[in-house]
Scaffold this active site. Structure first.
Site, short mmCIF file in Angstrom:
data_model
loop_
_atom_site.label_atom_id
_atom_site.label_comp_id
_atom_site.label_asym_id
_atom_site.label_seq_id
_atom_site.Cartn_x
_atom_site.Cartn_y
_atom_site.Cartn_z
N GLU A 212 -2.91 2.44 -8.22
CA GLU A 212 -2.58 3.80 -8.65
C GLU A 212 -3.73 4.55 -9.31
OE1 GLU A 212 1.04 4.36 -10.79
OE2 GLU A 212 2.21 3.08 -9.46
N GLU A 419 5.30 -1.54 -4.92
CA GLU A 419 6.16 -1.43 -6.11
C GLU A 419 7.35 -0.55 -5.79
OE1 GLU A 419 4.41 -0.08 -9.79
OE2 GLU A 419 2.62 -1.33 -9.53
#
Length: 565
Positions: A212, A419
């Site tokens: 991320e 995720e």
């Protein structure tokens, strides 16, 4: 260490399920009874398992800083997050990551719980300051030894390792030198990746270079909500390029070491939805899409930044060689998506950086953060269920995210959902007669079921994202953990953690995920048996009755968690 039990209604001191098969059997029986009562709120595990294609990975994910603790043990150096988390008010209720879930000392127990769960794979991260205490130079042997033991433990239990090289824990020495505002940090990441490749390349099945980068740039350098706490607004753009360059240098290091495992990266993806039919809202949503999605994916998957970004000269504050883009856009074996929610965008600065419900959950006073800094803002979804984090629950946008990725990037490599999960307040139900507790986290269970179902249907033949080769789904998270600026108040885990005693207790979602994996394996075994029988010409179709492929187990015969059906 926080006091009380954040994210729960009441405390409990009973021994964890992992301490004995009998307690596990009781909890599993309780789960089975709970799912047979009342209306079904989601697709059954058996029906969902039937949608899972061959070779699809089901796993769980964590990150080192969020679970390990032991911040000053065995030669680990300080991370920027150590200092940021120690600042008064930076973390909700001043919760501390010093112990976290104590995974560093309880790793074998946690791997045993994964084995009982039955997952194919475990996504974890290497702690950069544990391996390179100052972010440069030789490796800390004690730090390497911990991950050596972890990898061996995983493989001994049949669990495939997916390792993240960088999950936000920048060594403090590098943060003090500018962190990701400093181009040198990218080269330090490449050096670090080379160490990991040499030490662990023979045992890691999948590598994630960086997790991320959008969140690091936005929360860490634009809004100051995460470490290193910088509020640079538009001045944070160099961190984007430097992280992507670090990704490229890490890929180069892994390839040079000839690691046999697959190599990819992971970024969060959120479909941007206009707040209304107002053309300015549509333009705002498009700008947000550029800033949060395409700014990070385009360079990796197309070799260039979006045209509007380049035309606006956002990168005029620094120059980068053309060779950088060649490094950044090296072919990948997979592309990781972290999907949690869509984002609704409206024109104007709004009342803050994020909706009030999310600001409260993050434990920060964001009433003025971001005011005037951008020409658009995030709006709420009044009709949607929301998580404890204030995030809208909209599983249908999982399909939108996958469709957008497939349409934008014709050469998209296989995709892994690295995720997915939700934080909800957990209610502990006590059964005094059996001296056990049960955590019926139906909302989390439904979130996971609905989102996985949406992803599988969207990428199946004839689905709206059929062009996407979806290879797996990792639940965030295995454990309740230290959720960055939200501390311990946002439980995402399949396993409840008592942050006073550090005991682990499986929730209903743990048993649901276990059931899903078992149903998938039963269906696969049955399919293999049928195929072999047909090839051998020994199959009599008429003898396959309703019970031939397995039947429900009576409650009284529920085995310990992880036992074969």
């Amino acid at each position: 260490m926080p006091s009380g039990l954040p994210g729960c209604r009441e405390t409990s001191r009973e021994p964890p399920c992992s301490s004995g098969a009998h307690s596990c059997a009781i909890l599993l029986r309780t789960y089975k009874r709970s799912v047979t009562k009342g209306p079904q709120m989601h697709i059954t595990a058996k029906e969902l398992a039937a949608l899972i294609p061959s070779g699809f990975t089901l796993g769980v994910a964590t990150a080192a800083f969020q679970i390990e603790g032991a911040l000053d043990e065995d030669g680990r150096g300080p991370a920027g997050w150590d200092v940021f988390a120690a600042k008064d008010g930076a973390i909700v209720e001043n919760h501390s990551p010093v112990v976290a879930t104590d995974h560093y000392h309880r790793m074998p127990q946690d791997v045993a719980l994964m084995k009982q769960l039955g997952v194919d794979s475990y996504r974890f991260s290497f702690a950069w300051p544990r391996i390179q205490p100052t972010g440069r130079g030789s490796a800390n042997r004690a730090g390497l030894a911990f991950y050596d033991r972890l990898l061996d433990e995983l493989l001994a239990n049949g669990i495939s390792p997916m390792a993240t090289i960088y999950h936000w824990d920048t060594p403090l020495t590098l943060d003090d030198a500018g962190g990701w505002m400093n181009r040198d940090t990218a080269y330090r990441l490449g050096e670090y990746a080379a160490i990991l490749a040499e030490e662990f390349g023979d045992r890691v099945a999948r590598w994630v270079t960086i997790n991320e980068p959008a969140t690091v740039s936005t929360n860490g350098y634009t809004l100051g909500l995460h470490s290193p706490g910088k509020e640079l607004m538009m001045g944070a753009f160099p961190t984007v390029h430097h992280q992507l360059l670090g990704h490229g240098l890490a890929v180069e290091a892994l390839r040079a070491a000839k690691v046999p495992g697959e190599i990819g990266m992971t970024n969060v993806y959120s479909p941007m939805v206009p707040n209304s039919i107002n053309p300015l809202d549509r333009i705002s949503a498009g700008l947000m899409d550029l800033a949060q999605n395409r700014l990070y994916a385009d360079p990796v998957l197309t070799g260039k930044y979006p045209d509007l970004i380049r035309a606006a000269k956002f990168f005029s504050s620094f120059e980068h060689p053309d060779e950088d883009m060649e490094l950044i856009s090296q072919p990948l074996d997979f592309y990781g998506l972290n999907y949690y929610m869509p984002t609704k965008v409206a024109v104007g600065p709004g009342g803050g950086a994020v909706p009030a419900s999310m600001a409260e959950a993050m434990g920060s006073d964001l009433s003025a953060a971001g005011n005037g800094g951008t020409p658009f803002h995030v709006e709420t979804w009044p009709e949607a269920d929301i998580t404890s984090y204030g995030w809208p629950v909209k599983p249908e946008y999982m399909a939108v995210a996958l469709k957008e990725m497939g349409e934008r990037y014709p050469n998209l490599p296989p995709v892994i959902l690295t995720e997915g999960g939700a934080s909800f307040e957990d209610i502990i139900v006590r059964d005094k007669s059996t001296n056990t507790k049960f955590i019926p986290d139906e909302r989390r269970l439904k979130y996971l079921s609905d989102h996985l179902e949406a992803a599988l249907k969207a990428t199946a033949p004839g689905g709206e994202a059929a062009s996407v080769d979806l290879r797996g789904y990792y639940v965030w998270s295995l454990l309740d953990n230290f959720e960055w600026s939200a501390g311990y108040n946002q439980p995402f885990g399949l396993l409840h953690v008592d942050f006073e005693t550090l005991e682990r207790t499986p929730k209903a979602s743990y048993f649901w995920f276990q059931e899903l994996i078992e149903e998938r394996d039963l269906a696969a075994a049955a399919g293999t048996a049928i195929a072999e029988a047909m090839v051998g010409g020994a199959m009599d179709v008429e003898v396959l009755g309703a019970g031939a492929l397995g039947s429900e187990m009576p409650d009284d015969d529920v085995p310990a968690v992880g036992a074969s059906a």
